[in-house]
Design an enzyme around this catalytic site. Structure first.
Site, PDB file in Angstrom:
ATOM      1  N   HIS A 153       0.871  -1.179   0.000  1.00 10.54           N
ATOM      2  CA  HIS A 153       0.000   0.000   0.000  1.00 10.54           C
ATOM      3  C   HIS A 153       0.903   1.222   0.000  1.00 10.54           C
ATOM      4  O   HIS A 153       2.012   1.194   0.533  1.00 10.54           O
ATOM      5  CB  HIS A 153      -0.862  -0.035   1.268  1.00 10.54           C
ATOM      6  N   ASP A 229       3.089  -3.814   7.909  1.00  8.23           N
ATOM      7  CA  ASP A 229       1.780  -3.196   7.694  1.00  8.23           C
ATOM      8  C   ASP A 229       0.728  -4.266   7.991  1.00  8.23           C
ATOM      9  O   ASP A 229       0.537  -5.194   7.209  1.00  8.23           O
ATOM     10  CB  ASP A 229       1.669  -2.710   6.249  1.00  8.23           C
ATOM     11  N   GLN A 232      -4.615  -4.946   7.079  1.00  7.32           N
ATOM     12  CA  GLN A 232      -5.592  -5.913   6.593  1.00  7.32           C
ATOM     13  C   GLN A 232      -5.648  -7.172   7.452  1.00  7.32           C
ATOM     14  O   GLN A 232      -6.661  -7.866   7.466  1.00  7.32           O
ATOM     15  CB  GLN A 232      -5.280  -6.284   5.142  1.00  7.32           C
ATOM     16  N   LYS A 255     -10.474  -0.091  10.097  1.00  4.72           N
ATOM     17  CA  LYS A 255     -10.519  -1.323   9.316  1.00  4.72           C
ATOM     18  C   LYS A 255     -10.843  -2.538  10.176  1.00  4.72           C
ATOM     19  O   LYS A 255     -10.967  -3.654   9.659  1.00  4.72           O
ATOM     20  CB  LYS A 255      -9.187  -1.548   8.594  1.00  4.72           C
ATOM     21  N   CYS A 395      -4.811   2.550  -3.612  1.00  2.00           N
ATOM     22  CA  CYS A 395      -3.558   3.060  -3.042  1.00  2.00           C
ATOM     23  C   CYS A 395      -2.445   2.032  -3.166  1.00  2.00           C
ATOM     24  O   CYS A 395      -1.615   1.872  -2.264  1.00  2.00           O
ATOM     25  CB  CYS A 395      -3.735   3.465  -1.573  1.00  2.00           C
TER      26      CYS A 395
END
Length: 437
Positions: A153, A229, A232, A255, A395
Site C-alpha cells: 500500500h 503493515d 488488513q 478497518k 492506493c
C-alpha cells in the site's frame, strides 16, 4: 447485548441452506447494514477492506464516554480527568493484549499512515543527529539500503521513498509473483547493506497473506529492522506481534470495526526507547526551557497534543467484540467466504482475479479485472443493485502495474458478511457482464 459470545446470532445455523457457510450471523449488530440504498435496495456491503462497519457496542462505547467521561487525559486532578485517563489507558492495554504485546509497546496515532510516518521520521531525525547516542542505531547513510515490496500500500511505500531521498539511502524492493504474492525466492534483495525491511502482512489488493517468519528470519540474518503493515490482517486473523518477531507494526481502527481517527503503532520496547519523536509539543515533554526540551519515555513521547480519547475507547470495544467472536472462528468464516467469491468469479465470463485463485493463505479481499469494462463502470452497475465494492488502484499502483492494469474492482468481506451477500454480488456481476456485452 451483554456479551458478544452470548449473542444468538453468533452460532452455527442448521435450519437453512446457508447453514454451512454462515458460521457467523452478526449483521444485526451493525446498524448501518440495515439501511437500504438506490431506491430501496438492501445494502450488500463488500468494502470492508477500505473501512469496516461498526457494531452497536462500539458506537455505544464512544457515545457513553462522550456523555459521561469526556475530559483531557493525563492532565487535571479532577475526577472526570481521572476517569478519562483510566479509559484511555485501559484501551491501550486491551489493544496490546489483542495483538500479543506489552502495554507500553502501543502508541496511539490517528491512523496507520501516521504510524508508519512516525517510524520513518524517527529514522530521519536520528540521521540528523537527534536523539543522542541511543538513536544512533537508526542513522542512515548513502551506503545503506531500505527494502520494501512491490505489493505495498502507498502508506508503506511512499514514506520509505521519502526517507531514502532525504538520507541518501537506496530504496530496493522484492517483486511479486504472477500469483500476486511477495516473491520469497527473491529475498537476496535483502543484503548486508539493508537497514530496514518494510512489508505487508496481507495485501489489500491480492489478499495474499505473507510468510512473515521467512522475511523476518532473512532480515535478522543481516541485522535489519522489520516494519509490518498489519492493516488488513489485524481484523481478520489471529495476530501476535511478539510471536512473529517483528520490530514495528502499524494498523488502523477503522478497518477493524472501530472508529476512524485512531491508529496504532507497535514497537519493541527497547526500540521505542531509542527512537526520536516525530511530532512534538504538549503532553510529551519532561522539562522545557527556552533553550531546549527533554522528552518523556515511550509511549507518551510519541503522543503529542490532545489525544483521540473517545476513539481509543471505541477501538477497545471493537477488539473486545472481535475477541468475543474468536479470531480463529472469524478467520475460518472468512476463508469460506473467500472460497465462495473465488469460485463465483471463476464462472463469470471475462473476469480475471488479481491474486491467488485459491483460498489458502489469503483473505476474503478479492480484486479483479473485467475484460473490456472499466472498474468504475463495474462499480456503478453493482451500486445500482445495492452492492458496495471498491474501484480504483486501492492506493497500490505498483502491484496493479505488475498485473498490467491501471485499476481494478475489489470486493472485501468482514465478520458481518454472509454467503447470501456473496451470492448477490456474483449475480450482480453477471448482470454487469451481460449489460456491457
Amino acid at each position: 447485548m451483554a456479551t458478544i459470545a452470548s449473542s444468538p446470532r453468533l452460532r452455527r445455523q442448521s435450519e437453512d441452506t446457508h447453514a454451512v457457510s454462515d458460521l457467523l450471523e452478526l449483521a444485526n449488530d451493525f446498524p448501518l447494514l440495515s439501511r437500504t440504498v438506490r431506491g430501496g435496495k438492501p445494502l450488500v456491503y463488500l468494502d470492508t477492506g477500505a473501512t469496516s462497519q461498526k457494531p452497536e457496542s462500539v458506537l455505544a462505547a464512544e457515545r457513553t464516554f462522550n456523555q459521561t467521561h469526556n475530559a483531557a487525559v493525563h492532565r487535571g486532578a479532577h475526577q472526570i480527568a481521572e476517569e478519562a485517563t483510566e479509559a484511555f489507558e485501559a484501551a491501550r492495554s486491551g489493544v496490546a493484549q489483542f495483538v500479543g504485546v506489552d502495554f507500553d509497546e502501543i502508541v496511539w496515532t490517528k491512523n496507520a499512515t501516521e504510524a508508519l510516518n512516525l517510524v520513518t521520521h524517527g529514522f530521519l531525525n536520528a540521521t540528523l543527529g537527534r536523539g543522542g547516542s541511543e538513536a544512533s542505531r537508526y542513522r542512515l547513510t548513502s551506503d545503506d539500503e531500505i527494502v520494501v515490496t512491490e505489493l505495498e500500500h502507498h502508506a508503506n511505500l511512499v514514506p520509505w521513498q521519502e526517507l531514502a531521498a532525504k538520507t541518501g539511502a537506496r530504496l530496493r524492493w522484492i517483486p511479486v509473483t504472477e500469483e500476486g504474492r511477495i516473491d520469497l525466492e527473491q529475498l537476496d534483495v535483502i543484503t548486508e547493506r539493508t537497514r530496514v525491511v518494510a512489508f505487508t502482512h496481507a495485501s489489500n489488493v491480492t489478499g495474499a497473506i505473507t510468510d512473515v517468519p521467512r522475511i523476518v528470519e532473512r532480515a535478522q540474518e543481516v541485522g535489519a529492522y522489520t516494519v509490518l503493515d498489519a492493516c488488513q490482517s489485524a481484523a481478520h486473523m489471529p495476530v501476535d506481534f511478539h510471536e512473529l518477531g517483528i520490530d514495528f507494526a502499524a494498523f488502523s481502527g477503522h478497518k477493524m470495526l472501530g472508529p476512524t481517527g485512531v491508529g496504532v503503532l507497535y514497537g519493541r520496547k527497547d526500540l521505542l526507547q531509542a527512537l526520536p519523536p516525530f511530532l512534538t509539543g504538549g503532553s510529551m515533554v519532561e522539562v522545557v526551557t527556552m533553550g531546549e526540551t527533554t522528552f518523556m519515555p515511550p509511549p507518551q513521547r510519541f503522543e503529542a497534543g490532545t489525544q483521540m480519547v473517545a476513539q481509543t475507547v471505541g477501538l477497545h470495544a471493537a477488539v473486545d467484540y472481535l475477541s468475543g467472536i474468536g479470531m480463529g472462528q472469524l478467520s475460518a468464516h472468512e476463508d469460506h467466504l473467500a472460497g465462495l467469491m473465488l469460485e463465483g468469479l471463476s464462472a463469470v465470463p471475462g473476469v480475471r482475479v488479481l491474486g491467488p485463485t485459491g483460498s489458502e493463505n489469503r483473505l476474503a479481499v478479492v480484486a479483479f479485472d473485467v475484460s473490456g469494462v472499466h472498474p468504475h463502470d463495474v462499480g456503478q452497475i453493482l451500486d445500482d443493485q445495492g452492492i458496495a465494492v471498491r474501484v480504483g488502484h486501492h492506493c497500490a499502483q505498483p502491484v496493479h502495474r505488475a498485473f498490467g492494469v491501471h485499476a481494478s474492482t475489489r470486493a472485501s468481506a468482514g465478520a458481518y458478511t454472509t454467503s447470501r451477500d456473496i451470492e448477490t454480488f456474483i449475480d450482480g456481476l453477471h448482470k454487469v457482464v451481460r449489460f456491457f456485452a
